[in-house]
Design a protein around this motif. Structure first.
Motif, PDB file in Angstrom:
ATOM      1  N   ASN A 197       0.876  -1.365  -0.017  1.00  0.00           N
ATOM      2  CA  ASN A 197      -0.072   0.132   0.057  1.00  0.00           C
ATOM      3  C   ASN A 197       0.833   1.236   0.054  1.00  0.00           C
ATOM      4  O   ASN A 197       0.799   1.899   0.720  1.00  0.00           O
ATOM      5  CB  ASN A 197      -0.882   0.087   1.163  1.00  0.00           C
ATOM      6  CG  ASN A 197      -1.814  -1.037   1.221  1.00  0.00           C
ATOM      7  OD1 ASN A 197      -2.295  -1.380   0.021  1.00  0.00           O
ATOM      8  ND2 ASN A 197      -2.223  -1.791   2.480  1.00  0.00           N
ATOM      9  N   ALA A 198       2.033   1.344  -0.961  1.00  0.00           N
ATOM     10  CA  ALA A 198       2.773   2.408  -1.035  1.00  0.00           C
ATOM     11  C   ALA A 198       3.261   2.909  -2.315  1.00  0.00           C
ATOM     12  O   ALA A 198       3.483   1.929  -3.158  1.00  0.00           O
ATOM     13  CB  ALA A 198       3.988   1.979   0.040  1.00  0.00           C
ATOM     14  N   VAL A 199       3.419   4.153  -2.533  1.00  0.00           N
ATOM     15  CA  VAL A 199       4.206   4.583  -3.505  1.00  0.00           C
ATOM     16  C   VAL A 199       5.731   4.814  -3.353  1.00  0.00           C
ATOM     17  O   VAL A 199       6.086   5.396  -2.352  1.00  0.00           O
ATOM     18  CB  VAL A 199       3.554   5.869  -4.087  1.00  0.00           C
ATOM     19  CG1 VAL A 199       4.278   6.636  -5.373  1.00  0.00           C
ATOM     20  CG2 VAL A 199       2.116   5.854  -4.614  1.00  0.00           C
ATOM     21  N   PHE A 200       6.557   4.062  -4.183  1.00  0.00           N
ATOM     22  CA  PHE A 200       8.065   4.201  -3.965  1.00  0.00           C
ATOM     23  C   PHE A 200       8.421   5.032  -5.082  1.00  0.00           C
ATOM     24  O   PHE A 200       8.474   5.038  -6.263  1.00  0.00           O
ATOM     25  CB  PHE A 200       8.711   2.803  -3.940  1.00  0.00           C
ATOM     26  CG  PHE A 200       8.319   2.207  -2.627  1.00  0.00           C
ATOM     27  CD1 PHE A 200       9.275   2.040  -1.638  1.00  0.00           C
ATOM     28  CD2 PHE A 200       7.377   1.369  -2.778  1.00  0.00           C
ATOM     29  CE1 PHE A 200       9.024   1.255  -0.401  1.00  0.00           C
ATOM     30  CE2 PHE A 200       6.794   0.516  -1.525  1.00  0.00           C
ATOM     31  CZ  PHE A 200       7.743   0.534  -0.442  1.00  0.00           C
ATOM     32  N   GLU A 201       9.654   5.865  -4.923  1.00  0.00           N
ATOM     33  CA  GLU A 201      10.503   6.237  -5.919  1.00  0.00           C
ATOM     34  C   GLU A 201      11.258   5.563  -6.223  1.00  0.00           C
ATOM     35  O   GLU A 201      11.841   4.479  -5.832  1.00  0.00           O
ATOM     36  CB  GLU A 201      11.353   7.500  -5.284  1.00  0.00           C
ATOM     37  CG  GLU A 201      10.699   8.895  -4.777  1.00  0.00           C
ATOM     38  CD  GLU A 201      11.390   9.807  -4.224  1.00  0.00           C
ATOM     39  OE1 GLU A 201      11.539  11.028  -4.720  1.00  0.00           O
ATOM     40  OE2 GLU A 201      12.214   9.563  -3.278  1.00  0.00           O
ATOM     41  N   LEU A 202      11.770   5.804  -7.663  1.00  0.00           N
ATOM     42  CA  LEU A 202      12.656   4.886  -8.244  1.00  0.00           C
ATOM     43  C   LEU A 202      14.052   5.457  -8.891  1.00  0.00           C
ATOM     44  O   LEU A 202      13.720   6.900  -9.346  1.00  0.00           O
ATOM     45  CB  LEU A 202      11.903   4.133  -9.595  1.00  0.00           C
ATOM     46  CG  LEU A 202      10.883   3.219  -9.494  1.00  0.00           C
ATOM     47  CD1 LEU A 202      10.271   2.637 -10.946  1.00  0.00           C
ATOM     48  CD2 LEU A 202      11.571   2.001  -8.659  1.00  0.00           C
ATOM     49  N   ASP A 203      15.025   5.376  -8.617  1.00  0.00           N
ATOM     50  CA  ASP A 203      16.232   5.842  -9.254  1.00  0.00           C
ATOM     51  C   ASP A 203      16.670   5.116 -10.405  1.00  0.00           C
ATOM     52  O   ASP A 203      17.392   3.948 -10.233  1.00  0.00           O
ATOM     53  CB  ASP A 203      17.455   5.839  -8.299  1.00  0.00           C
ATOM     54  CG  ASP A 203      18.649   6.794  -8.834  1.00  0.00           C
ATOM     55  OD1 ASP A 203      18.841   6.777  -9.943  1.00  0.00           O
ATOM     56  OD2 ASP A 203      19.229   7.669  -8.024  1.00  0.00           O
ATOM     57  N   VAL A 204      16.163   5.348 -11.502  1.00  0.00           N
ATOM     58  CA  VAL A 204      16.393   4.527 -12.823  1.00  0.00           C
ATOM     59  C   VAL A 204      17.774   4.360 -13.060  1.00  0.00           C
ATOM     60  O   VAL A 204      18.169   3.269 -13.586  1.00  0.00           O
ATOM     61  CB  VAL A 204      15.416   5.003 -13.976  1.00  0.00           C
ATOM     62  CG1 VAL A 204      15.525   4.258 -15.387  1.00  0.00           C
ATOM     63  CG2 VAL A 204      13.999   5.036 -13.571  1.00  0.00           C
ATOM     64  N   ALA A 205      18.363   5.528 -13.127  1.00  0.00           N
ATOM     65  CA  ALA A 205      19.676   5.384 -13.524  1.00  0.00           C
ATOM     66  C   ALA A 205      20.636   4.525 -12.620  1.00  0.00           C
ATOM     67  O   ALA A 205      21.349   3.722 -13.094  1.00  0.00           O
ATOM     68  CB  ALA A 205      20.230   6.793 -13.375  1.00  0.00           C
ATOM     69  N   LYS A 206      20.372   4.599 -11.251  1.00  0.00           N
ATOM     70  CA  LYS A 206      21.145   3.999 -10.204  1.00  0.00           C
ATOM     71  C   LYS A 206      20.647   2.312 -10.315  1.00  0.00           C
ATOM     72  O   LYS A 206      21.192   1.433  -9.677  1.00  0.00           O
ATOM     73  CB  LYS A 206      21.153   4.424  -9.215  1.00  0.00           C
ATOM     74  CG  LYS A 206      22.111   5.801  -8.897  1.00  0.00           C
ATOM     75  CD  LYS A 206      22.029   6.240  -7.438  1.00  0.00           C
ATOM     76  CE  LYS A 206      22.797   7.460  -7.390  1.00  0.00           C
ATOM     77  NZ  LYS A 206      22.870   7.987  -6.174  1.00  0.00           N
ATOM     78  N   GLY A 207      19.142   2.234 -10.527  1.00  0.00           N
ATOM     79  CA  GLY A 207      18.697   1.022 -10.636  1.00  0.00           C
ATOM     80  C   GLY A 207      18.266   0.454  -9.221  1.00  0.00           C
ATOM     81  O   GLY A 207      18.263  -0.663  -8.644  1.00  0.00           O
ATOM     82  N   THR A 208      17.823   1.467  -8.333  1.00  0.00           N
ATOM     83  CA  THR A 208      17.394   1.360  -7.102  1.00  0.00           C
ATOM     84  C   THR A 208      16.010   1.775  -6.722  1.00  0.00           C
ATOM     85  O   THR A 208      15.313   2.658  -7.342  1.00  0.00           O
ATOM     86  CB  THR A 208      18.337   1.997  -5.879  1.00  0.00           C
ATOM     87  OG1 THR A 208      18.476   3.421  -6.342  1.00  0.00           O
ATOM     88  CG2 THR A 208      19.823   1.458  -6.106  1.00  0.00           C
TER      89      THR A 208
END
Length: 331
Positions: A197-208
């Motif tokens: 039940n959460a929205v998470f940020e993505l760091d696409v460049a770092k893959g995290t």
């Protein structure tokens, strides 16, 4: 760890708390609902749906492309797509066969291609030619979105997000229990985890996977508005939520009783259209102000699990998941 915004308390997902007996406790989990939220069951429609209804078998997703004037709907039996001329809906639709029913439809860009998430494949469908180009994914593709020059794919069973870049694929993992929808907001990206039940940020460049915020009691679907926010339906909690990504904050929580589920955004009128499956309704909210304001409310077909909007005309398309057809409303 938590942040307070108005009356809403939102939890940061990067830390785990402890229960009274000292055992680790996930602050983003709903302890008495250990399964992901789904659409509330609809009663038989008691009111004639507004507008016109196109007869069609059970629909799993719908989307409108303004540039090619295409209404695309995903059907379950047999699995495939129906591509309608948005300006002549009575004409025979084009048919695209799929190996597995599509769970979601998104647009890679205005004018296409269409991205159909189906089984272990993301199928790119050109518009209006309807040429098909599949891309394999290691896991169950639940949803896809274009991010810069790549495609992000929520891979539910792998608890990860695949990044399709040319002929290569890499995975973003960590902290997720389920990856259900992905969102690209300018240079930023996020993923909805229904189990947490959460929205998470993505760091696409770092893959995290980065910070996460609690998304009500049972979030199911979301869309991006023109203000750079992610609008999310909290189906269990009966609310419409708005998140920013710079920084990651819950900006709004507005009560919406009736089992809010599907959502689409009209960028020309700043209207968020939300289906209510408990009451067989669709509601249009003006989201340009400090809090959403209801502008429209219409009765719909039964089990309205999908909604799309045509920005040019303002027409709203609501699709039934139990065979009630595809409804076209002109507010």
């Amino acid at each position: 760890m938590s942040r307070r915004l108005g009356a809403a308390v939102v939890a940061i997902a990067t830390l785990a708390g402890c229960s009274s007996n000292g055992q680790p406790q996930d602050e983003l989990m709903v302890s008495d609902n250990p399964v992901a939220a789904t659409a509330a069951h609809s009663p038989a429609p008691a009111t004639t749906p507004t507008g016109t209804v196109l007869p069609l078998s059970a629909v799993s997703a719908a989307i409108v492309d303004d540039r090619t004037r295409t209404l695309a709907v995903a059907v379950d039996n047999p699995p495939g797509l129906r591509l309608y001329d948005l300006d002549n809906l009575s004409s025979e639709p084009r048919t695209v066969d799929l190996a597995t029913a599509a769970e979601s439809l998104t647009l890679a860009a205005e004018g296409g291609p269409l991205l159909a998430s189906t089984g272990k494949t993301v199928v790119r469908v050109s518009l209006p030619a309807a040429e098909v180009a599949p891309s394999s994914v290691d896991g169950t593709a639940a949803n896809a979105a274009t991010y810069r020059d790549s495609t992000l794919v929520a891979v539910r069973d792998r608890k990860s997000v695949a990044v399709l870049e040319g002929a290569g694929t890499r995975m973003i993992t960590g902290g997720l229990l389920s990856a259900d929808q992905v969102y690209a907001v300018g240079d930023r990206a996020a993923v909805l985890d229904r189990l947490r039940n959460a929205v998470f940020e993505l760091d696409v460049a770092k893959g995290t996977v980065g910070e996460g915020l609690r998304a009500g009691q049972g979030a199911t679907n979301g869309t991006v508005d023109r203000f750079g926010r992610i609008l999310v339906t909290d189906t269990r909690g009966g609310a419409l939520l708005a998140f920013s990504l710079d920084p990651l904050l819950m900006r709004q929580r507005f009560p919406v009783p009736g089992g809010p589920y599907a959502i689409a955004f009209d960028p020309r009128r700043d209207l968020a259209w939300v289906t209510l499956t408990e009451t067989n309704e669709v509601v249009g909210f003006d989201v340009a102000g400090e809090q959403p304001e209801q502008r429209y409310r219409f009765p719909t077909v039964g089990q309205p699990n999908s909604v799309a909007v045509d920005p040019a005309s303002g027409r709203v398309v609501v699709a039934s998941a139990n065979g009630g057809g595809v409804q076209v409303i002109e507010p």
